[in-house]
Structure formats: structure tokens, C-alpha cells
Design an enzyme around this catalytic site. Structure first.
Site, mmCIF file in Angstrom:
data_model
loop_
_atom_site.group_PDB
_atom_site.id
_atom_site.type_symbol
_atom_site.label_atom_id
_atom_site.label_comp_id
_atom_site.label_asym_id
_atom_site.label_seq_id
_atom_site.Cartn_x
_atom_site.Cartn_y
_atom_site.Cartn_z
ATOM 1 N N GLN A 91 -4.820 -1.303 9.285
ATOM 2 C CA GLN A 91 -4.755 -2.646 8.709
ATOM 3 C C GLN A 91 -5.356 -3.668 9.675
ATOM 4 O O GLN A 91 -5.000 -3.700 10.859
ATOM 5 C CB GLN A 91 -3.294 -2.992 8.381
ATOM 6 C CG GLN A 91 -3.113 -4.317 7.660
ATOM 7 C CD GLN A 91 -3.719 -4.327 6.256
ATOM 8 O OE1 GLN A 91 -3.790 -3.311 5.585
ATOM 9 N NE2 GLN A 91 -4.162 -5.488 5.817
ATOM 10 N N ASP B 212 -11.383 2.872 3.650
ATOM 11 C CA ASP B 212 -11.792 1.468 3.520
ATOM 12 C C ASP B 212 -13.300 1.325 3.312
ATOM 13 O O ASP B 212 -13.771 0.251 2.945
ATOM 14 C CB ASP B 212 -11.405 0.692 4.781
ATOM 15 C CG ASP B 212 -10.047 0.010 4.665
ATOM 16 O OD1 ASP B 212 -9.748 -0.491 3.568
ATOM 17 O OD2 ASP B 212 -9.321 -0.030 5.665
ATOM 18 N N LYS C 265 0.839 -1.205 0.000
ATOM 19 C CA LYS C 265 0.000 0.000 0.000
ATOM 20 C C LYS C 265 0.874 1.255 0.000
ATOM 21 O O LYS C 265 0.584 2.213 -0.723
ATOM 22 C CB LYS C 265 -0.943 -0.013 1.222
ATOM 23 C CG LYS C 265 -2.052 -1.052 1.066
ATOM 24 C CD LYS C 265 -2.881 -1.300 2.324
ATOM 25 C CE LYS C 265 -3.880 -2.436 2.057
ATOM 26 N NZ LYS C 265 -4.724 -2.777 3.215
HETATM 27 N N1 GUN Z 1 -7.175 -6.623 5.929
HETATM 28 C C1 GUN Z 1 -7.523 -7.385 4.868
HETATM 29 N N2 GUN Z 1 -8.137 -6.651 3.931
HETATM 30 C C2 GUN Z 1 -8.185 -5.391 4.396
HETATM 31 C C3 GUN Z 1 -8.692 -4.171 3.882
HETATM 32 O O1 GUN Z 1 -9.253 -4.090 2.789
HETATM 33 N N3 GUN Z 1 -8.521 -3.082 4.673
HETATM 34 C C4 GUN Z 1 -7.925 -3.139 5.882
HETATM 35 N N4 GUN Z 1 -7.826 -2.015 6.578
HETATM 36 N N5 GUN Z 1 -7.451 -4.252 6.396
HETATM 37 C C5 GUN Z 1 -7.577 -5.372 5.658
#
Ligand code: GUN
Length: 281
Positions: free
Chosen positions: A96, A119, A52
């Protein structure tokens, strides 16, 4: 049969995002800013977060990476998120998941204002999606819709079946397909006659987290099959779809890896730019 190339599509989108991010910077004399918070040392999460951050650099987005130790207190984690919420240089905040067991994820996520919720996990953004209003939509289901759009898949009036009802994928996926005029069925672990439901689908989205769960007998001839699964089996990535057999019946299918996966980060970056644009106007 066409294989949906998520890697190529994501690369195309990222080129478009560089243009959008540069236009924002040109107009507002500051960069789009995305804060990424990683708590603890989950190896998969470390990889996702690194990707990311790299994605931000590639798109011309300023990233703010924050790494907290696994034993951080609830108050410590909330304090960080609140400070990011108050920071004008930060347009989007991502915590995350999953979080270490002693932390209350819901309360930490609640510290992210809806306007910075890249998100799309907040009750406000889910509510907006349910009401078919503008808001931020979870990255993975948004990536699936973008693949369908770019591959010319008609959703209006089509039977769409989503397997899985998670807050991150299944639910928002079903709402997006409904908003796109599909006739939507959501299947899950308690569904009776799941195989028969799936076999009626024109568009089948598998998001259950069980390797090779969807087999050819569960798929209609000519169906579009989207595999959201990322399962590690003997060190190898496998989807929720038995690709070898299902690809013989599908008209379009996503591989794993290289299908939905690469789209998720592209959509995250797109959401960050959208949050910045909305905050600025
Ligand atoms: N963990 C797995 N997928 C995601 C996601 O799309 N966003 C976040 N913040 N954590 C995750």
C-alpha cells in the site's frame, strides 16, 4: 444524462469474481492468494487496506495481511516482500502506498516479481501495456475502462482527454484509451490551454486531485465525464469534477463517491485471480 453507478457495477463484477475464484480453487485445489502489506499508520491507507482484505474474503480469495511498523528498515521491508515473492500460496503482492518518508518505495516495489504485481506498477507491466501486450494493468484505470465498456461507451475514434499524468492513473489510463482506439490527449499542470483541450473531449477523465477542478465551461455538450478524484474537503469526499454544473452537460458521468472508487478494489481482486490463473497454466 445517466449517472454511472460504480457501486452496482462493482457488485456485479464481484459476483463474477466469486465464480472465477471458486473455479480456480476447484481446478487447482488451492485458493487464489493475495498478500497486502501496510507499512505505518496512515489512516486513509488503513481504511483502503481493510477494504481490500474484506474484498478478498467476499470473493473467496485467501488474504495474507502484513502490518509493519512505520519505523521498519528498508532491509526489513524488502525482506518481507522477497519472502512473499518466494511463497507459492501468494499469487499477488500489494504494497500500500504512500510509504513512510525514510523508505525507498521504488526499491521495495522492485522486489515484487512482475507475475505477482497485482497493481501493474512494475516497469515490465507498464511496458507490456505500452506495447499492447497481455499483462497486469493498474486497478483504477482498468476500473474506468470496465465502466466505459459496461455502459456501452464507444472509444474507437473518439477524442479522449486525460487530465493528470501520474504513474498510478493518468499514464496507464492514456495507454488503455489508446489501446482502445481513442485519440488521446494527456493534460497536466504545464499544459497550455487546458480548458480548450478538455472542451474538445468526447470522453474526459479527470485524475488530478484538485477538488471541483473541471467546470462546465471545460466540458463539451454530451461528453462522457469520468471523475477519478478523491479529495477530502471539510471531512466530505469530493471529486475533481464540479458535479453540479458538469452533470447538466454530460451524457454520462460518475459521481464521487460511488463512481470509480468501488471499481478499484473489484479490479484488484480480478487482477489477483488473473495472476493466479497465469501462474497455474
Ligand atoms: N495507494 C493509493 N492507491 C493505490 C493503489 O492502487 N495501489 C497501492 N498499492 N497503493 C495505493
Amino acid at each position: 444524462m445517466t449517472i454511472i453507478d460504480g457501486k452496482k457495477t462493482a457488485a456485479d463484477i464481484r459476483a463474477e469474481l466469486r465464480v472465477r475464484a471458486a473455479a480456480f480453487e476447484e481446478r487447482y485445489h488451492k485458493k487464489v492468494g493475495l498478500a497486502v502489506v501496510l507499512i505505518g499508520e496512515d489512516p486513509a491507507s488503513q481504511v483502503y487496506v481493510r477494504n481490500k482484505i474484506r474484498g478478498c474474503e467476499d470473493a473467496g480469495i485467501r488474504s495474507f495481511a502484513h502490518y509493519l511498523p512505520a519505523d521498519v528498515t528498508q532491509e526489513g521491508a524488502e525482506e518481507l516482500v522477497r519472502s512473499l515473492a518466494a511463497d507459492d500460496a501468494v499469487h499477488g503482492i500489494l504494497v500500500q502506498l504512500p510509504l513512510p518518508g525514510h523508505l525507498d518505495a521504488e526499491r521495495i516495489l522492485a522486489c515484487i516479481p512482475a507475475a505477482k504485481d497485482v497493481d501493474g506498477f512494475s516497469a515490465e507491466n507498464i511496458g507490456r501495456l505500452a506495447l499492447h501486450e497481455e499483462g497486469t494493468v493498474a486497478c483504477t484505470p482498468l476500473g474506468v475502462m470496465e465502466l466505459l465498456r459496461r455502459y456501452g461507451v464507444e472509444t474507437r475514434g473518439k477524442r479522449a482527454v486525460v487530465i493528470g499524468r501520474s504513474n498510478i492513473v493518468g499514464r496507464p489510463m492514456a495507454l488503455l484509451l489508446l489501446n482502445a482506439d481513442a485519440t488521446v490527449t494527456v493534460c497536466h499542470s504545464r499544459t497550455v490551454g487546458l480548458a480548450e483541450e478538455c472542451a474538445r473531449a468526447d470522453i474526459l477523465v479527470a485524475a488530478i486531485g484538485k477538488p471541483d477542478f473541471v467546470t462546465a465551461d471545460m466540458v463539451k455538450e454530451g461528453a462522457v465525464v469520468i471523475d477519478v478524484g478523491i479529495n477530502r474537503v471539510d471531512g466530505k469526499l469530493t471529486g475533481d469534477v464540479d458535479y453540479a454544473s458538469v452533470s447538466k452537460k454530460a451524457s454520462l458521468i460518475t459521481p464521487v463517491p460511488g463512481g470509480v472508487g468501488p471499481m478499484t478494489i473489484a479490479m484488484l481482486l480480478s487482477n489477483a485471480i488473473s495472476c493466479a490463473e497465469r501462474a497455474a497454466r
